[in-house]
Design a protein around this motif. Sequence first.
Motif, short mmCIF file in Angstrom:
data_model
loop_
_atom_site.label_atom_id
_atom_site.label_comp_id
_atom_site.label_asym_id
_atom_site.label_seq_id
_atom_site.Cartn_x
_atom_site.Cartn_y
_atom_site.Cartn_z
N ALA A 9 20.90 -34.03 0.32
CA ALA A 9 20.17 -33.09 -0.46
C ALA A 9 20.33 -33.21 -2.08
O ALA A 9 19.85 -32.85 -3.05
CB ALA A 9 20.31 -31.61 -0.41
N THR A 10 21.30 -34.08 -2.40
CA THR A 10 21.68 -34.24 -3.89
C THR A 10 21.16 -35.52 -4.44
O THR A 10 21.55 -35.75 -5.72
CB THR A 10 23.23 -34.15 -3.95
OG1 THR A 10 23.76 -35.01 -3.41
CG2 THR A 10 23.46 -32.68 -3.80
N PHE A 15 16.69 -33.24 -3.88
CA PHE A 15 16.22 -32.15 -4.96
C PHE A 15 15.13 -31.94 -4.76
O PHE A 15 14.47 -30.71 -5.06
CB PHE A 15 16.86 -32.61 -6.25
CG PHE A 15 16.87 -31.76 -7.39
CD1 PHE A 15 16.82 -30.37 -6.97
CD2 PHE A 15 16.52 -32.12 -8.74
CE1 PHE A 15 16.98 -29.28 -8.12
CE2 PHE A 15 16.32 -30.95 -9.71
CZ PHE A 15 16.60 -29.83 -9.39
N ILE A 18 13.69 -29.89 -1.96
CA ILE A 18 14.27 -28.53 -2.24
C ILE A 18 13.25 -27.67 -3.08
O ILE A 18 12.75 -26.72 -2.59
CB ILE A 18 15.53 -28.45 -2.45
CG1 ILE A 18 16.62 -28.99 -1.19
CG2 ILE A 18 16.08 -27.05 -2.80
CD1 ILE A 18 17.90 -28.98 -1.68
N ARG A 41 27.08 -25.61 -4.28
CA ARG A 41 25.89 -24.90 -4.41
C ARG A 41 24.82 -26.08 -5.24
O ARG A 41 25.24 -26.68 -6.06
CB ARG A 41 25.64 -23.73 -4.88
CG ARG A 41 26.57 -22.72 -4.14
CD ARG A 41 26.39 -21.15 -4.43
NE ARG A 41 25.21 -20.59 -3.80
CZ ARG A 41 25.56 -20.18 -2.72
NH1 ARG A 41 26.75 -20.15 -2.07
NH2 ARG A 41 24.66 -19.24 -2.12
N LEU A 42 23.53 -26.27 -5.04
CA LEU A 42 22.66 -27.09 -5.41
C LEU A 42 22.63 -26.76 -6.99
O LEU A 42 22.54 -27.70 -7.90
CB LEU A 42 21.23 -26.82 -5.09
CG LEU A 42 20.25 -28.10 -5.54
CD1 LEU A 42 20.64 -29.11 -4.69
CD2 LEU A 42 19.02 -27.61 -5.28
N CYS A 43 22.82 -25.45 -7.57
CA CYS A 43 22.83 -25.19 -8.83
C CYS A 43 24.11 -25.63 -9.52
O CYS A 43 24.11 -25.68 -11.07
CB CYS A 43 22.61 -23.75 -9.31
SG CYS A 43 23.50 -22.53 -8.24
N GLN A 52 21.04 -22.97 -3.41
CA GLN A 52 21.22 -23.42 -2.00
C GLN A 52 22.57 -23.91 -1.79
O GLN A 52 23.16 -24.75 -2.74
CB GLN A 52 20.19 -24.47 -1.96
CG GLN A 52 20.18 -25.17 -0.45
CD GLN A 52 19.68 -24.42 0.76
OE1 GLN A 52 18.75 -23.63 0.60
NE2 GLN A 52 20.73 -24.30 1.62
N LEU A 54 25.28 -26.10 -0.02
CA LEU A 54 25.48 -27.60 0.30
C LEU A 54 26.87 -27.71 1.23
O LEU A 54 27.67 -27.29 0.84
CB LEU A 54 25.67 -28.46 -0.71
CG LEU A 54 24.55 -28.62 -1.88
CD1 LEU A 54 25.06 -29.28 -3.18
CD2 LEU A 54 23.47 -28.87 -1.34
#
Length: 333
Positions: A9-10, A15, A18, A41-43, A52, A54
């Motif tokens: 996801a990163t 990204f 998402i 978290r994504l933030c 989100q 992780l």
Amino acid sequence: MARVGIYGATGYTGFELIKLLVRHPDVEIAFATARSAAGQRLCDIFPTFIDQPLVSGDQVDLSGVDLIFTCLPHNTPDLIPIVRSALDAGVRVVDFSDTFRISDPARYAYWRKKEHPAPDLQLEAVYGLPERYREQIRNARLVANTGCYPLTVIFPLYPLVQAGLLADATVIADSKSGVSGAGRSLALKTHFGETHETFSAYNVGRTHRHIAEMEQETGLHLIFAPHLLPVYRGILSTIYVTLKPGVSHADVRAAYAIYANEPFIHLMPEGRLPELRHVAGTMDVAIGVQPVEPERGSYILVACVDNLVKGASGQAVQNMNLMLGFEETSGLR
């Protein structure tokens, strides 16, 4: 409401995916993995307000998940086990790597210099180009999301191939990509100081890994010259073709009527060519057709996509929509 998971996801495509999924009306994210950022978290990783969580891959629970996206680098060792586990659990897969894009085992071995690591899955996978394989994608368990460069070559060439207008099966494609196309992993060539205020070619000729799928989908012989642009996102390809004697300009433009009902493909008005600003941040594909010496059959085609949206994550959502029975453009306009 469908539940989907994301492996990787990163990265830039993860990204972007998402960002598309959180606004999709029919989907909720069941999990998002990040090997080095698990527990964050994504933030914490990107400048975003998307909160989100992780997790690591071994924390994933596929129970109740309808589909996963594998946004992992090419040749990642755990890709095949992840795909097999998902399929065994009845979960469908959209894969971002080029592992399953080449359908012919001999062609794969020629281009990758090795046998396919999962030939059964290679033969099962459907090439994730909705404009050509819409019905196959609807029924597929495993979809191989397309490469980004190939879209800017396949889309402008396919109508001319289908109409039988090309005089020469060898075509030169000169393509330029923003630095996000190289991914988020650290590499000297994509450092700001190496790309700012310069412009460079790489993997010129017959060496780039995307040539195989371009030729698979067009039936042509490609001479491919990719370049790195000092911008973040977007791809523009300039393609040089020779048409058969007697082909009129009206015949050329008429060939693109094949895309008349496609929601994201646009033929530029007569006398205009696309630029990156036509497509940045969108699902749109912009195609321009320019006669050079029409009496000799010489034409130049220009095509643009956003490499992160239609060229990757948006394309994956379009494929997901088809696979899960949603409106094809849902969450993408």
